[in-house]
Every structure is written in C-alpha cells, then in structure tokens.
Enzyme design. Sequence first.
Site, PDB file in Angstrom:
ATOM      1  N   LYS A 226       0.806  -1.277   0.236  1.00 26.69           N
ATOM      2  CA  LYS A 226       0.053  -0.003   0.151  1.00 26.69           C
ATOM      3  C   LYS A 226       0.852   1.154   0.031  1.00 26.69           C
ATOM      4  O   LYS A 226       2.127   1.146   0.208  1.00 26.69           O
ATOM      5  CB  LYS A 226      -0.947   0.090   1.191  1.00 26.69           C
ATOM      6  CG  LYS A 226      -0.178  -0.056   2.576  1.00 26.69           C
ATOM      7  CD  LYS A 226      -1.124  -0.162   3.923  1.00 26.69           C
ATOM      8  CE  LYS A 226      -0.393  -0.158   4.963  1.00 26.69           C
ATOM      9  NZ  LYS A 226      -1.265  -0.008   5.981  1.00 26.69           N
TER      10      LYS A 226
ATOM     11  N   TYR B   3      15.758  31.068   3.653  1.00 23.62           N
ATOM     12  CA  TYR B   3      14.562  31.835   4.212  1.00 23.62           C
ATOM     13  C   TYR B   3      14.882  31.961   5.755  1.00 23.62           C
ATOM     14  O   TYR B   3      15.119  30.894   6.334  1.00 23.62           O
ATOM     15  CB  TYR B   3      13.124  31.060   4.028  1.00 23.62           C
ATOM     16  CG  TYR B   3      12.784  31.074   2.529  1.00 23.62           C
ATOM     17  CD1 TYR B   3      12.580  32.295   1.945  1.00 23.62           C
ATOM     18  CD2 TYR B   3      12.630  29.989   1.721  1.00 23.62           C
ATOM     19  CE1 TYR B   3      12.023  32.451   0.434  1.00 23.62           C
ATOM     20  CE2 TYR B   3      12.075  29.881   0.581  1.00 23.62           C
ATOM     21  CZ  TYR B   3      11.800  31.243  -0.112  1.00 23.62           C
ATOM     22  OH  TYR B   3      11.335  31.264  -1.367  1.00 23.62           O
TER      23      TYR B   3
END
Length: 374
Positions: free
Chosen positions: A46, A270
Amino acid sequence: MRNTRQTNINIHRDAWVEINISNLENNIREIRANIPNGTKLLGVVKADAYGHGSVMLAPTILASGIDMLGVASIDEGADLRQANISCDILVLGAVPVWAVESAVKSDLSISIFSQGHIKACEQAYKRTGIKPKVHIKIDTGMNRIGVDINKAVDFIKEVQSLNYINLQGIFTHLAVAEDINKTSEQIAKWDNIINQIDTKNLLLHVQNTTGSICYNVKNSNTRRLGIALYGLYPDFAPIEFNKPHLKQLISLKARIVNIHTANDGEGISYCHSYTAKGQRTIATVPIGYADGIPRLLSNKIKGVLNGVEIPQVGNITMDQMMFDITGVEANLGDIITLLDENHSIDNWAKILNTINYELTCRLKVRLPRVYTRE
C-alpha cells in the site's frame, strides 16, 4: 556490477530516489527464514509500496517468495492489475459499499465487516455473476475497523452460509505488537472466535511485521509483511527472537547545481536560520520539502559528498536545500547522498519523533525512481 532501470517520470531532474532490488530479495529471504514452513506470506504494498514503487517491486516481491499482496484501496489494487500483476490482492482497508462491484471486476479481494458490505456483495454478484472474494476483518483491539468481537462468530457464520460470497480468509490487526501483554490479550480474543468456527480452507492472519517475527499464533496460517520488506525495522516487542538482517532499499541523491561562497555573518535561505561563521562554501541541490523532505529537518541532517559527511544548512525550501561543503573538493554535478544503507531514514525519524513509515511514504512521485540490482 550495478544494473539500473529507471522510470520515465520527471527524469530531467538532478535529484532522484534509488531502490535496491537486491536488498528486497535479501529481506524476504531473511524474513522467510524465521517463519514456519507452509505459512503463506502477504506482502503489503500500500501507499505505493511505502513510497518505493508498488508496480515496479511487485514482480520481485512475488518471485522472492511472497504469495499475495495487500493494498489500502481498490485504486491501488487496480493499478497493479493494469500492470499485469495476477496474484491474489487483498484490499486491507474499508471498501465503500458503492465500489464493491469495481473490486469484483478488478478481481480484488476485499475486507468486509458490516451488513452493508454483505448487501453490497449480493448486489455485485447479481450484476456481474461473480462472487465477491472477501476476508472478514475482526476488531480485537485496534479500534479502527472490523467486526466487534461479540458479534464476530455470528457474522462469520452468516457469511459462510451465503452462496454469493467467496469467503477466503479472516483476519485481525495487532495494535501494540511491541507490548507482550496487550498482544496476548488480542490473540486470546482472536483464538476464542476462531475456535468456534469452521476454518477449513481459510486464510487466517493476525501477525503484522513485528508480530510475524516475534510471535507464533496457533490459529494463524498467513502473515502480513510490511515495512520489513523495505529493509526498515518497526518497534519490536521486548522478547527474545532472531532479528532478521534487513537492508534498507531506499537511497536519496541529488547533484550539486550551484556552488558559491557565503561570507562571515551572512544568512542562508529563508529566515536566515543559519548564519555563516567565517567564510563558508555552500552547495545547492534541487530537492526540498515538496519532494517529501520535512522542513523541520532544516539544519539537523547531513549528507555525504565524495565520502565526506557535510551538514545541511539553512531552511529547507520547497524545491532546494543547501549544504556547507567547506574544505571538500567538489564540482558542479557531484552527487550529495542524503540517504543510503549507511545513513538510514530512521535517523530522520528520530529527529522528528516519528516513524520511518511516514517518511518513506512522503518521498513524492515527482522524484524519479531508479531501480538498481547489485
């Protein structure tokens, strides 16, 4: 010798994931060695095989001794069918009642645990003439999905009496496999139910990866293997066992696209969360949090450049991050390795106080996958 196969998704990038197929084969051998002969193995693929690529890995998983596959949704199972994967595939999660017919048409087994599911199976059979293949999910303590233990025996017997359902198996899920007492309670509830029904020709599965390695369950002939396939360990119970020697499949690499000098006192990225102390040589690579590398790892992880460990510096941005490569000989195009067998994703998980499962699933599809065999 190292051979490679590469997908055709976004191959014009200087950042990519490598998946070592030889390590996958090793892991299955290691796990199989600790499991009784005759036990069926279900490989859980999955979430795109926990971020490793389910369609690409499924053939190797099956050829290496796994008997069937488990997915989370009908769509995941349908993707495997479209890739000509013909083995039994079980949808482990809750299937919408309106989608049962789609599962039948894709030859998928589904998990059922409600009267709504039974009715939907009947309707799908009437429309298609095909008996839906089902596994009954019992809730023995996970409190997620499943038939209540007080109703489980009656529910199972009801399904067994119906001529429009093909009952293939019954299963439950261990919630705290690392806790012996809680796991023993769940197994006792399971045994109490299974001992009251006819289990001939049924697949019975309780153990997940930890359970498969640490516990023998009498009423169990099938085991579900997830994270261990991909070379990563879950939390193990505090009991004696033969821990398999697993090898991490996944590596994460990027090429240097820029090298420049940051002077003393200059901030990087940043918010200037990192400030250069003295003159530093900074390398930029084109990979960031949009690729699945959590921004919270900023200034906390290392890469490897030409055999030397180097610190990541400044905030990780959406598509790029920087490393301090001062003192390391490097050129544009050189590879910085963020993850490999010697630099486990477990280290990232510890920093973030999370689990390795979450982080492998985060590595996004926009990163090309290169499949290698040693």
